[in-house]
Design an enzyme around this catalytic site. Structure first.
Site, PDB file in Angstrom:
ATOM      1  N   ARG A  15       0.719  -1.882  -0.310  1.00 57.74           N
ATOM      2  CA  ARG A  15       0.001  -0.101  -0.010  1.00 57.74           C
ATOM      3  C   ARG A  15       0.947   1.600   0.519  1.00 57.74           C
ATOM      4  O   ARG A  15       0.219   2.034  -0.143  1.00 57.74           O
ATOM      5  CB  ARG A  15      -0.926   0.195   0.957  1.00 57.74           C
ATOM      6  N   ASP A 102       7.382  -1.157  11.865  1.00 57.80           N
ATOM      7  CA  ASP A 102       6.485  -0.676  11.185  1.00 57.80           C
ATOM      8  C   ASP A 102       5.422   0.324  12.229  1.00 57.80           C
ATOM      9  O   ASP A 102       5.022   1.398  12.132  1.00 57.80           O
ATOM     10  CB  ASP A 102       5.966  -0.596   9.785  1.00 57.80           C
ATOM     11  N   TYR A 386      37.209  26.556 -12.020  1.00 56.05           N
ATOM     12  CA  TYR A 386      36.662  24.975 -12.846  1.00 56.05           C
ATOM     13  C   TYR A 386      36.955  25.408 -14.067  1.00 56.05           C
ATOM     14  O   TYR A 386      36.619  26.294 -14.591  1.00 56.05           O
ATOM     15  CB  TYR A 386      35.203  25.042 -12.523  1.00 56.05           C
TER      16      TYR A 386
END
Length: 455
Positions: A15, A102, A386
């Site tokens: 579910r 759970d 960079y």
């Protein structure tokens, strides 16, 4: 206390409609299974076994180092799941807690209450129960006229009058280890699902004259199981409320708890104020007398005392005392700010160290840089770190002044007390105390506006 725990975490959780095993969904920054393991550990349990099934590899990875793992290849019910832990507990002499992976809201104090009630009564088995407004879907607790437990009947096996019972089985048990696995081997799947239920062991024990107890839980929220995303959000709301209440009672001001989100691992010092729409996540630690928010997100970061952070995103960074961040600043991983650093609006810092009292007030990018003390970075400054293949460092000495709109093309060093002229692109080192300027000569074209009109 001689106590072991078996956590049942083999279910798929269909579910949830997710590729992720149900117990790995997160609540307040940690997985459901981790919340359960943490509660068990806080209760003093020394030996923990997690029974896995669906998504076994991922669940095993999540609990590694904190629990042993038993595999339930075919899911045939809760009793069958517990049987998979037998090889790890064959020589264990003590009590065994059994709970589901759970139920992340369960508290260590509740598990201890169950254990103590079980041992003080000398029971062979004790089940934790709760009275709820809507018992649909839960096993019903059937008692006799004296209030003693007779059996627990599952919803699909319950008679109409049994379905009216509001006392339910939480799925949390405490068993005496002695004889438990022998009794489990004698169970038969005599139910509508053809499964081996742990509740059947209670009925077996009662029929054999063994002592079985039932302890009722005061707050049924603790045993809220999670089967779908709606329940996941509901559990998160309850846990978040607990976290914020603890913070407020410890001396933290939270302007609006309904719009503030703090993970369970977070630590916040007293007299800190947290404004609405703030998210504080992971292993973040915040000192005293800070102002955090509004509209701020902190992830796995360390914040000193007296720090202000407004409308900003901070990830995996550290800030010394009395720093000022934002509004609209972005501190990326690896940022380290010393005491009294200011990072202003629309500035981004990445993997850089900035010394005490230095300022990056606005509209700048600082990446892969080491900046000394009392440095001023002018608006629009960029460390060009960079080159398309590699990242290169920029180093700026104490007391340097970087003019607005400077491009620092790394690798480059700016000496202590040096100055760069506004609008310069600096490609070479600037010695200490020197002025570095790189600009084309300005040219003015006279009468330009008039000539344009004549065209």
């Amino acid at each position: 206390m001689n106590l072991a725990t078996v956590i049942l975490a083999a279910g798929k959780g269909t579910r949830m409609k997710s590729k992720l095993p149900k117990v790995l969904h997160k609540i307040c920054g940690d997985t459901m299974i981790s919340h359960v393991i943490n509660a068990v550990a806080a209760a003093g349990v020394k030996k923990t076994i997690v029974v896995v099934g669906h998504g076994a590899d991922r669940v095993t990875s999540e609990v590694a180092g904190r629990a042993q793992v038993a595999l339930q290849e075919e899911q045939l019910g809760t009793a069958h799941a517990l049987m998979q832990a037998a090889p790890y507990l064959s020589s264990f002499q003590g009590e065994i807690l059994v709970l589901c992976g759970d139920t992340p809201l369960i508290e260590a104090s509740t598990l201890l209450d169950l254990y103590h009630s079980h041992t003080e009564a000398g029971s062979d088995a004790t089940v934790l129960t709760a009275t709820v407004a809507d018992p649909a879907g839960y096993g019903r607790v059937v008692r006799n006229d004296r209030g003693d437990l007779v059996k627990i009947v599952e919803q699909k096996d319950a008679a109409p009058e049994e379905k009216q019972i509001r006392e339910i089985n939480t799925g949390i048990y405490c068993f005496a280890a002695a004889g438990l696995f022998e009794a489990l081997n004698r169970l038969a799947p005599n139910n509508a699902q053809g499964e081996y239920y742990l509740t059947d062991i209670l009925e077996m024990y009662i029929s054999e004259g063994r002592r079985v107890g039932a302890v009722r839980l005061d707050d049924p929220i603790e045993i809220m199981g999670i089967n779908d995303r709606v329940q996941l959000a509901e559990a998160e709301k309850h846990m978040r409320g607990r976290i914020l209440n603890e913070l407020m009672l410890s001396g933290v001001t939270i302007i609006d708890p309904l719009s503030t989100f703090v993970d369970k691992q977070v630590r916040v010092g007293r007299d800190t104020v947290i404004y609405p729409f703030t998210f504080i996540e992971g292993d973040t630690i915040i000192g005293e007398d800070c102002v955090i928010g509004p509209n701020t997100r902190l992830i796995n970061s360390v914040v000193g005392n007296g720090v202000s952070i407004q409308n900003s995103l901070v990830t995996e960074s550290s800030m010394g005392d009395l720093c000022s961040i934002g509004p609209f600043a972005y501190l990326r991983p690896g940022t380290e700010l010393a005491r009294g650093v200011k990072v202003g609006n629309f500035s981004e810092i990445k993997k850089s160290t900035i010394g005490e009292g230095s300022k990056v007030p606005h509209l700048s990018y600082v990446g892969d840089a080491t900046i000394g003390r009392n440095v001023n970075i002018g608006a629009g400054t960029i460390t060009c770190n960079y080159d398309g293949h590699n990242k290169w460092p920029t180093r700026i000495g104490d007391g340097a002044f970087i003019g607005s709109n400077t491009n620092l093309v790394a690798p480059v060093n700016i000496g202590a007390g040096a100055v760069t002229g506004a609008g310069s692109t600096i490609t070479k080192d600037v010695p200490a105390g020197a002025l570095g300027v790189e600009r084309a000569k300005q040219k003015n074209v006279l009468n330009w506006a008039d000539r344009e009109k004549d065209k």
